[in-house]
Design an enzyme around this catalytic site. Structure first.
Site, PDB file in Angstrom:
ATOM      1  N   ARG A 222      11.522 -24.458  -6.568  1.00 31.27           N
ATOM      2  CA  ARG A 222      10.669 -23.724  -5.640  1.00 31.27           C
ATOM      3  C   ARG A 222      11.435 -23.481  -4.345  1.00 31.27           C
ATOM      4  NH1 ARG A 222       8.380 -22.298  -9.327  1.00 31.27           N
ATOM      5  NH2 ARG A 222       6.177 -22.503  -9.932  1.00 31.27           N
ATOM      6  N   GLU A 251       9.308 -15.421  -0.884  1.00 30.87           N
ATOM      7  CA  GLU A 251       9.468 -14.413  -1.938  1.00 30.87           C
ATOM      8  C   GLU A 251       8.468 -13.280  -1.739  1.00 30.87           C
ATOM      9  OE1 GLU A 251       9.348 -16.207  -5.809  1.00 30.87           O
ATOM     10  OE2 GLU A 251      10.962 -17.614  -5.339  1.00 30.87           O
ATOM     11  N   HIS A 269      13.909 -15.042  -9.332  1.00 30.34           N
ATOM     12  CA  HIS A 269      12.899 -15.964  -9.884  1.00 30.34           C
ATOM     13  C   HIS A 269      12.643 -15.649 -11.359  1.00 30.34           C
ATOM     14  CE1 HIS A 269       9.397 -18.744  -8.561  1.00 30.34           C
ATOM     15  NE2 HIS A 269       9.758 -19.001  -9.815  1.00 30.34           N
TER      16      HIS A 269
END
Length: 311
Positions: A222, A251, A269
């Protein structure tokens, strides 16, 4: 799911739905299926009084207002973390090899028509085999990373607040060390911790100052676990050798300086992005949706309290 009802979907894989689009979608459906970057807030959940479920394709519903759904006894469903372990570990190793052996830099040079001599020092990178891997967080992905590290003959250190049993450590070839010791001894720092209040900015200026100048940090867990401005400073000042990142603090926008640095490899991601894993995840989502439509408790419900007697 088409066998159970009408399905509408976003056909553009490069488009993240806007809030207005999510509001419109929620108004017209019984079940809202959402992906990682869909932000399903209270407005979206409350846009449709008849909404029956929010089915997420994520492990944790971080961008879903679970409290708003729970107040209305709407189930929020997820996918089991174990489905993503191997795919995420594979990508982790892709990032590690790419940044250490300067694969992305080499690719850019080739496309620009530059071919350094095959024994030129221009693209000499870091060694991988036989080096020290330090793993932060020994959950499913951490263990998958450790299994792969054994294939590279690495010494494997790990830090987790909950230490594994001796038999598990022996099976994976692990040595538990204190957090700071892991940072000072590792050639590669592998971030696999869960994002909690305690792990937010787990790696910041102090931690990067403890790492070796030849060390690399890899994060496919993360984004907010790493303080991105601190990482940029460490990279610019050559306090560490490089970074491989699949996740970011804000993000979908990484720190702009990360896009310019040559000693960073970036992916958007995509840790779960292999065919087998995504197919398994999609089937879990479908099973959750079909259970709700059939009036059953979905098998992967995050807010189970809505089904408890008296809730």
């Amino acid at each position: 799911m088409r066998g159970a009802g009408a399905v509408t979907w976003n056909p553009d894989p490069l488009h993240v739905l806007t809030k207005q689009e999510l509001l419109q979608a929620a108004c017209n459906c019984d079940v809202l299926v959402c992906l990682l970057h869909d932000r399903v807030d209270g407005d979206v959940i409350n846009a449709n009084p008849a909404l029956r479920a929010v089915a997420s394709m994520t492990v944790t519903p971080a961008d879903i207002d679970v409290a708003a759904a729970t107040r209305r006894r709407i189930p929020v469903t997820v996918v089991p973390a174990r489905l993503l372990d191997d795919a995420t570990a594979d990508l982790h190793w892709g990032l590690l090899l790419a940044v250490a052996r300067r694969v992305a830099e080499s690719d850019r040079l080739m496309r620009a028509g530059i071919f350094p001599g095959s024994q030129s020092c221009h693209l000499v990178g870091g060694s991988v085999s036989g080096k020290v891997m330090g793993i932060l967080g020994m959950g499913g992905v951490g263990r998958a990373v450790a299994r792969r590290a054994r294939g590279f003959g690495m010494r494997i250190l790990y830090y987790d607040p909950t230490r594994l049993a001796a038999a598990a450590e022996s099976e994976l070839g692990l040595t538990w060390v204190a957090f700071d010791e892991l940072l000072t001894q590792s050639d590669f720092v592998s971030v696999n911790a869960r994002l909690t209040a305690e792990t937010r900015h787990l790696l910041s200026d102090r931690e990067f100052s403890l790492m070796r100048p030849t060390a690399y940090v890899i994060n496919a867990a993360r984004g907010p676990i790493i303080d991105e401005p601190a990482l940029v400073r460490a990279l610019e000042e050559h306090r560490i050798a490089g970074a491989g990142l699949d996740v970011y603090e804000s993000e979908p926008r990484p720190h702009p300086r990360l896009l310019e640095l040559q000693n960073v490899v970036l992916t958007p991601h995509v840790g779960s992005g292999d065919v087998v894993t995504r197919d398994a995840m999609a089937n879990v989502v479908a099973d959750n949706v079909l259970a709700v439509l059939a009036g059953r408790r979905p098998p992967n419900c995050w807010n189970l309290e809505i089904y408890q007697s008296g809730s």
